[in-house]
Design an enzyme around this catalytic site. Structure first.
Site, PDB file in Angstrom:
ATOM      1  CB  THR A  71      -0.924   0.005   1.228  1.00 53.61           C
ATOM      2  OG1 THR A  71      -1.706  -1.188   1.236  1.00 53.61           O
ATOM      3  CG2 THR A  71      -1.845   1.214   1.216  1.00 53.61           C
ATOM      4  CB  THR A  72       3.737   2.256   2.136  1.00 54.58           C
ATOM      5  OG1 THR A  72       2.998   1.878   3.297  1.00 54.58           O
ATOM      6  CG2 THR A  72       4.488   3.541   2.433  1.00 54.58           C
ATOM      7  CE1 TYR A  74     -16.797  -0.743  -4.527  1.00 50.40           C
ATOM      8  CE2 TYR A  74     -17.007  -2.659  -5.958  1.00 50.40           C
ATOM      9  CZ  TYR A  74     -17.488  -1.441  -5.509  1.00 50.40           C
ATOM     10  OH  TYR A  74     -18.653  -0.927  -6.016  1.00 50.40           O
ATOM     11  CE1 TYR A  89      -2.005  -4.440   5.776  1.00 50.95           C
ATOM     12  CE2 TYR A  89      -1.588  -4.067   3.445  1.00 50.95           C
ATOM     13  CZ  TYR A  89      -1.797  -3.569   4.718  1.00 50.95           C
ATOM     14  OH  TYR A  89      -1.820  -2.215   4.933  1.00 50.95           O
ATOM     15  NE  ARG A 115      -5.343   1.904   2.141  1.00 46.76           N
ATOM     16  CZ  ARG A 115      -4.581   2.997   1.977  1.00 46.76           C
ATOM     17  NH1 ARG A 115      -3.842   3.435   2.964  1.00 46.76           N
ATOM     18  NH2 ARG A 115      -4.571   3.641   0.838  1.00 46.76           N
ATOM     19  CE  LYS A 131       1.230  -3.882   6.987  1.00 49.52           C
ATOM     20  NZ  LYS A 131       1.489  -3.037   5.791  1.00 49.52           N
ATOM     21  CB  ILE A 177       4.868  -4.899   7.707  1.00 55.11           C
ATOM     22  CG1 ILE A 177       5.396  -6.348   7.690  1.00 55.11           C
ATOM     23  CG2 ILE A 177       4.968  -4.283   6.314  1.00 55.11           C
ATOM     24  CD1 ILE A 177       4.634  -7.284   6.785  1.00 55.11           C
TER      25      ILE A 177
END
Length: 295
Positions: free
Chosen positions: A47-48, A110, A136, A141, A164, A206
Site C-alpha cells: 500500500t505504501t 471492495y 495482510y 481499506r 500483517k 511491517i
C-alpha cells in the site's frame, strides 16, 4: 512455527515516482540506505508503495529491480494482492520468478468476500506460489476483516506463514494469537501497536514509520527482544506524535511528503491521491524537526 521470513522491522517502502514514471535511481538509493540503517526486510509494492496506481509493467519491474538492488542483503517481500484473484496469482508467480523471498497478499478489497471466500481465495493463491505468503489484514481499506477462526483454517496451508495485522482491534488480535500464534508469525501492521502486539507474541512490524527513521524503529523491536520492555515501550511513546502525523491523512500521502522533505523522492503522487494539506504538512515537518530529523 513455520520458517519466519524476518523478525523485527520490515519497511513498507515508498515507490519514488515522478510525472514520467518510477525513479529507479532514487529507489536504489532508498533501498541501500534502508539496508545500511539495519532494517530487517523490505516490502515492495505494498500500500505504501502505491501499488494500486502502478501499471502492471511497473509493478513487476519495481519488484524485479528491488530484488536485484537488495542482492540478498535482506529479504524482499513483494506485494502481490489484488481484488481479482487471477491477477494476484499472476503477480505472485511473477514475484517468484523475480527471486523475491515472500509475498504479501492483502485481503481482496471492495468485493467484501465472506470468510469462506477469503479461505478459498488465499488458499488458491498459496497453492500457485513457490513463495511463502504473509496475509495482510487491513479492514479500514478493504471493507472486510479476516476473523481469527479464518486464520485458524488458513494456518493449515504450508505456504501461508505469517500475518500483517492492521485491524486495530486488540481483542481480535489476542484471539488470533491464541488460535494460531504457534503456527503463524504475527506482525503489527500499525506503527502505534508494535509493542502491544509483540507483548502478545508478535515478532515485529511491517512499518510505514521506518521509511523515515529505520534505525530508530528497529530499536523498538531490538530492545523488546533483548528483554528491555520498558525501553521498547518508551520508544513507542517517543515516536507516537510522528506516527500520528504520518497517518493524519491517508497513507502514503504523509510519508511521501516526509521522504521528499528528506530528499529521498519527489513529493509526487498519482491521482486519486493528492499532496498533503498545508496544516497537516506543517505539523509533520515540525514533529520531524522536534526529533532531530534533517528536513
Amino acid at each position: 512455527m513455520k520458517k519466519t521470513i524476518f523478525k523485527g522491522i520490515a519497511t513498507a517502502l515508498i515507490t519514488p515516482t515522478t510525472a514520467t514514471g518510477v525513479d529507479y535511481d532514487k529507489l536504489a538509493r532508498l533501498i541501500d540506505w534502508q539496508i545500511d540503517e539495519g532494517i530487517d526486510a523490505l516490502v515492495i509494492c505494498g500500500t505504501t508503495g502505491e501499488s494500486s496506481t502502478l501499471t502492471d509493467k511497473e509493478h513487476k519491474e519495481v519488484i524485479e529491480f528491488s530484488v536485484r538492488q537488495a542482492d540478498g542483503r535482506v529479504p524482499i517481500i513483494a506485494g502481490t494482492g489484488s481484488n481479482e484473484t487471477a491477477y494476484a496469482i499472476e503477480l505472485t508467480k511473477s514475484a517468484c520468478e523475480a527471486g523475491a523471498d515472500a509475498a504479501l497478499v492483502v485481503t481482496p478489497y471492495y468485493n467484501k468476500a465472506t470468510q469462506n471466500g477469503l479461505v478459498k481465495t488465499f488458499s488458491t493463491i498459496a497453492d500457485c506460489s513457490d513463495l511463502p505468503i504473509i496475509l495482510y489484514n487491513v479492514p479500514s481499506r478493504t471493507g472486510v476483516n479476516i476473523e481469527p477462526a479464518t486464520y485458524e483454517k488458513l494456518a493449515d496451508h504450508e505456504n501461508i506463514v505469517g500475518i500483517k495485522e492492521a485491524n486495530g482491534n486488540m481483542g481480535k488480535i489476542v484471539e488470533t494469537v491464541a488460535r494460531v500464534g504457534d503456527r503463524l508469525a504475527i506482525y503489527s501492521g500499525n506503527d502505534d501497536q508494535i509493542v502491544p502486539i509483540m507483548s502478545m507474541g508478535g515478532v515485529g512490524c511491517i512499518s510505514v514509520l521506518s521509511n523515515v527513521i529505520p534505525r530508530q524503529t528497529r530499536e523498538i523491536c531490538t530492545k523488546f527482544f533483548e528483554g528491555d520492555v520498558a525501553g521498547s515501550a518508551a520508544l513507542q511513546c517517543k515516536y507516537l506524535n510522528l506516527i500520528n502525523a504520518l497517518f493524519s491523512e491517508v497513507n502514503p500521502i504523509p510519508v511521501k511528503a516526509a521522504m521528499a522533505a528528506m530528499g529521498y523522492c519527489e513529493n509526487y503522487l498519482r491521482l486519486p491521491l493528492t499532496t498533503m494539506e498545508d496544516a497537516n504538512y506543517n505539523k509533520l515537518i515540525a514533529e520531524m524537526r522536534n526529533l532531530g530529523i534533517d528536513v
